[in-house]
Design an enzyme around this catalytic site. Structure first.
Site, PDB file in Angstrom:
ATOM      1  N   THR A  14       0.957  -1.053   0.295  1.00 33.95           N
ATOM      2  CA  THR A  14       0.143  -0.130   0.295  1.00 33.95           C
ATOM      3  C   THR A  14       0.829   1.268   0.335  1.00 33.95           C
ATOM      4  OG1 THR A  14      -2.015  -1.130   1.343  1.00 33.95           O
ATOM      5  CG2 THR A  14      -1.687   1.333   1.442  1.00 33.95           C
ATOM      6  N   LYS A 106       5.982   2.423  12.569  1.00 34.19           N
ATOM      7  CA  LYS A 106       5.854   2.623  14.513  1.00 34.19           C
ATOM      8  C   LYS A 106       6.152   1.051  15.235  1.00 34.19           C
ATOM      9  CE  LYS A 106       2.545   1.315  12.195  1.00 34.19           C
ATOM     10  NZ  LYS A 106       1.279   1.714  11.282  1.00 34.19           N
ATOM     11  N   GLU A 130       8.099  10.309   9.692  1.00 40.96           N
ATOM     12  CA  GLU A 130       7.224  11.152   9.919  1.00 40.96           C
ATOM     13  C   GLU A 130       5.540  10.289   9.244  1.00 40.96           C
ATOM     14  OE1 GLU A 130       6.623  15.569  10.408  1.00 40.96           O
ATOM     15  OE2 GLU A 130       4.801  13.040  10.770  1.00 40.96           O
ATOM     16  N   GLY A 135      -0.325   9.190   9.895  1.00 39.90           N
ATOM     17  CA  GLY A 135      -0.462   9.070   8.623  1.00 39.90           C
ATOM     18  C   GLY A 135       0.200   9.996   6.701  1.00 39.90           C
ATOM     19  N   ILE A 137      -0.977  13.853   8.342  1.00 38.63           N
ATOM     20  CA  ILE A 137      -0.657  14.669   9.074  1.00 38.63           C
ATOM     21  C   ILE A 137       1.574  14.795   9.830  1.00 38.63           C
ATOM     22  CG2 ILE A 137      -1.446  15.756  11.032  1.00 38.63           C
ATOM     23  CD1 ILE A 137      -3.563  13.784  11.221  1.00 38.63           C
ATOM     24  N   GLU A 191      -2.995  -2.906   9.308  1.00 38.57           N
ATOM     25  CA  GLU A 191      -1.409  -3.722   9.354  1.00 38.57           C
ATOM     26  C   GLU A 191      -1.601  -4.903   8.790  1.00 38.57           C
ATOM     27  OE1 GLU A 191       1.101  -2.478  10.415  1.00 38.57           O
ATOM     28  OE2 GLU A 191      -0.229  -0.203   9.724  1.00 38.57           O
ATOM     29  N   ASP A 202      -1.370  -0.851  17.640  1.00 37.42           N
ATOM     30  CA  ASP A 202      -0.521   0.076  16.291  1.00 37.42           C
ATOM     31  C   ASP A 202      -0.967   1.778  17.133  1.00 37.42           C
ATOM     32  OD1 ASP A 202       0.001   0.434  13.605  1.00 37.42           O
ATOM     33  OD2 ASP A 202      -1.305   1.953  13.703  1.00 37.42           O
ATOM     34  N   LYS A 206       2.368   3.911  18.360  1.00 41.05           N
ATOM     35  CA  LYS A 206       2.463   5.569  18.503  1.00 41.05           C
ATOM     36  C   LYS A 206       2.640   6.045  19.116  1.00 41.05           C
ATOM     37  CE  LYS A 206      -0.424   4.421  13.758  1.00 41.05           C
ATOM     38  NZ  LYS A 206      -1.546   4.107  13.106  1.00 41.05           N
TER      39      LYS A 206
END
Ligand code: NAP
Ligand code: HSE
Length: 435
Positions: A14, A106, A130, A135, A137, A191, A202, A206
Site C-alpha cells: 500500500t 512504528k 513522519e 499518516g 498529518i 496492518e 498499533d 505510535k
C-alpha cells in the site's frame, strides 16, 4: 543540478505503491524544490511477480534478494515493508551502508527506536519517520520542531485509522464489526496483521514514538496501559451515546506531578469536542503546550497516498540537507534520554462509565451504590432501561471524578455480589484540559 539521489525502497505494498506513484507524478516539482533529481534504483519485495503486476516499477530494479538489493549504491533507503525483526535488520544494513533511512514502521521504532537512532548517529546518517504516526498529518515535524519551544503537558490522539473507520461505520451506518474490519483491510488501512490495529497495539506503538519526542524520555510499549476496540460491546457504545458521549480509541499521554500517564484505550468523550468529530480513517492529535495552549492536528491517518505523502516529504527533507544536519546536531530523538517515570495508574483521577449486569431483584441498586459509596465514589448519573428479559438488567453508572484505583476497588466488590452477572465493564470518560 547535482548528481541524482539514488533511492532504494523495501516494500511495494500500500505505502510503497503510493511512494512510487508520487515519485513518478511529481518528479519535476521535487527536482525544482531540492535542486536534484531522485532516482529509484532498487525495490526489494518478497514476491517479484506480484510487484510487477502493479505496473509501477521496471522489472530491472525489482528484486527479492536482500543481498543484491544492498549491493547497490544508494543514498537513501525507504523502509515500507513492516514487521520488526527482519525490517530492523534491513534498517541496520542500510545505516551501516551509510544510507539515510525513511521508515513508516512504528512497530519497529517502538521496539528498537533508541538503538536505531544511536546507530544512525554513529554512522552520520539520519532516520526520518513522519509516516509512522498520523499518516499524512505532519505531527512528528510539529512535535519535534514546530513546538520545540514548549513544555508539553498532554497529548490526546486518534491514531489508528482502521479502528476509527470501524467505529464510525458501526456507529453511524450500523455495520457489523466484522464487515467494517473487512472494509478497512480492503481500503489498505489495516496492518498486515490486523490484530495490531484492533488490539490497540498499533496506536500504543505510535504513542511510544510521540511521547518520547514530546517528553524527552525513553518509553517502551509495555509501559502503556492498553485496551483495544476488540473488547468493546456495542451496547456500551449505544448507552454512552444516549448519555451524550462518542466512543473513540484514544492514545493519551498526560504529565502529572507523580509522572507520566500513558494509556491507549476506547474512551467516551463529549460529542461536542473536536476529537469526537474525527471520523472514518481520519486521525487527529490534540497537543497541550505550555506556551501554545491547545493545538490540534487533523488529516487522513492511513491509506496509500496520505502515508506516501509523509514518506516522500521525509525523503525531500533529507535530500535538501537540513534534516540530516538537525538529526546529527540536536538532542530530540531518544538516544541519551532518561527512561520515563510513570505515574501510578491507581492514582489517576478521571470520570468513569460503568456497566453492571445484575439480577433484576429488589435491593440491587442499593448494593451497587453502597459499594461505590464505600470507596468514596460519587455518582453523576445512573441509567437503567425497561427490559424484556426478566432475569437480568444492565445498570449504567457515570461517576464523578474519582481515583481509578478506588473505582477498581468498588468494581471488585460489585463483581463479587451474588446479584452481579458476568464481568462489570469500565471505560474512561475523558475530559480534555481547558485550551
Ligand atoms: P503491505 O501493503 O502489506 O506491503 C508490504 C510490502 O513490503 C509488500 O510489498 C511486501 O512484499 C514487502 N515486504 C514485507 N516483508 C518483506 C520482507 N521480509 N522482505 C522484502 N519485502 C517485504 O504494507 P503497507 O500497508 O504498505 O505497510 C508498510 C509499512 O507502513 C508498515 O510498517 C505499516 O505499519 C506502515 N504504515 C502503513 C500505513 C497504511 O495506511 N497502510 C500507514 C502508515 C504506516 P510482498 O508483497 O512481496 O510480500
Ligand atoms: N494500520 C494503521 C492504521 C496504518 O490503521 O492507522 C496507519 O499507521
Amino acid at each position: 543540478m547535482s548528481n541524482p539521489i539514488r533511492i532504494g525502497m523495501i516494500g511495494l505494498g500500500t505505502v510503497g505503491s503510493g511512494v512510487a506513484k508520487l515519485l513518478k507524478a511529481n518528479a519535476q516539482q521535487y527536482a525544482l524544490r531540492t535542486g536534484t533529481t531522485l532516482e529509484l534504483v532498487g525495490v526489494l519485495v518478497r514476491d517479484t511477480e506480484k510487484a510487477m503486476m502493479t505496473g509501477l516499477v521496471d522489472q530491472a530494479i525489482l528484486t527479492n534478494d536482500p543481498d543484491a538489493f544492498f549491493a547497490q549504491e544508494m543514498d537513501v533507503v525507504l523502509e515500507v515493508a513492516g514487521g520488526v525483526e527482519v525490517a530492523g535488520n534491513f534498517v541496520r544494513r542500510a545505516i551501516e551502508k551509510k544510507c539515510h533511512v525513511v521508515t513508516a514502521n512504528k512497530a519497529l521504532l517502538a521496539a528498537q527506536g533508541p538503538e536505531l537512532y544511536t546507530l544512525a548517529k554513529q554512522n552520520q546518517v539520519s532516520i526520518a519517520f513522519e509516516a509512522s504516526c498520523g499518516g499524512g498529518i505532519p505531527i512528528i515535524t510539529a512535535l519535534s520542531f514546530g513546538l520545540m519551544s514548549n513544555r508539553i503537558d498532554a497529548l490526546y490522539g486518534i491514531l489508528n485509522g482502521t479502528c476509527n473507520y470501524i467505529l464510525t461505520e458501526m456507529v453511524q451506518k450500523g455495520k457489523t464489526y466484522a464487515d467494517a474490519l473487512a472494509e478497512a483491510k480492503e481500503l489498505g488501512y489495516a496492518e498486515a496483521d490486523e490484530t495490531l490495529d484492533v488490539s490497540g497495539a498499533d496506536a500504543a506503538q505510535k504513542l511510544v514514538v510521540l511521547s518520547s519526542l514530546a517528553f524527552d524520555v525513553k518509553v517502551t510499549e509495555d509501559q502503556i496501559a492498553l485496551k483495544g476496540i476488540d473488547t468493546l460491546d456495542l451496547s456500551d457504545v449505544n448507552f454512552g451515546s444516549e448519555m451524550g458521549y462518542e466512543i473513540k480509541l484514544l492514545a493519551m499521554a498526560q504529565q502529572t506531578d507523580a509522572g507520566l500517564s500513558l494509556r491507549t484505550m476506547p474512551c467516551f468523550i463529549n460529542k461536542e469536542t473536536q476529537l469526537a468529530q474525527v471520523d472514518s480513517s481520519f486521525n487527529a492529535l490534540s497537543v497541550y503546550g505550555s506556551a501554545t495552549g491547545h493545538t490540534f492536528y487533523y488529516g487522513r491517518g492511513a491509506g496509500e497516498l496520505p502515508t506516501a505523502s509523509a514518506v516522500v516529504s521525509d525523503l525531500l527533507n533529507i535530500v535538501s540537507g537540513w534534516y540530516p544536519k538537525a538529526f546529527e546536531q540536536m538532542n530530540i530523538w531518544p538516544v541519551t534520554h532518561p527512561d520515563v517515570q510513570l505515574a501510578d495508574p491507581a492514582e489517576l483521577i478521571g470520570r468513569f462509565y460503568l456497566r453492571v449486569d445484575v439480577q433484576d431483584v429488589p435491593g440491587v441498586m442499593a448494593k451497587l451504590t453502597s459499594a461505590l459509596g464505600n470507596a468514596g465514589i460519587s455518582i453523576n448519573a445512573v441509567m437503567q432501561h425497561e427490559t424484556e428479559d426478566e432475569q437480568t438488567a444492565p445498570v449504567v453508572i457515570l461517576t464523578h471524578e474519582a481515583k481509578q484505583g478506588d473505582v477498581q476497588t468498588a468494581l471488585a466488590e460489585i463483581a463479587a455480589l451474588p446479584d452481579t452477572v458476568g464481568t462489570p465493564v469500565i471505560l474512561p470518560v475523558v475530559d480534555f484540559p481547558a485550551g
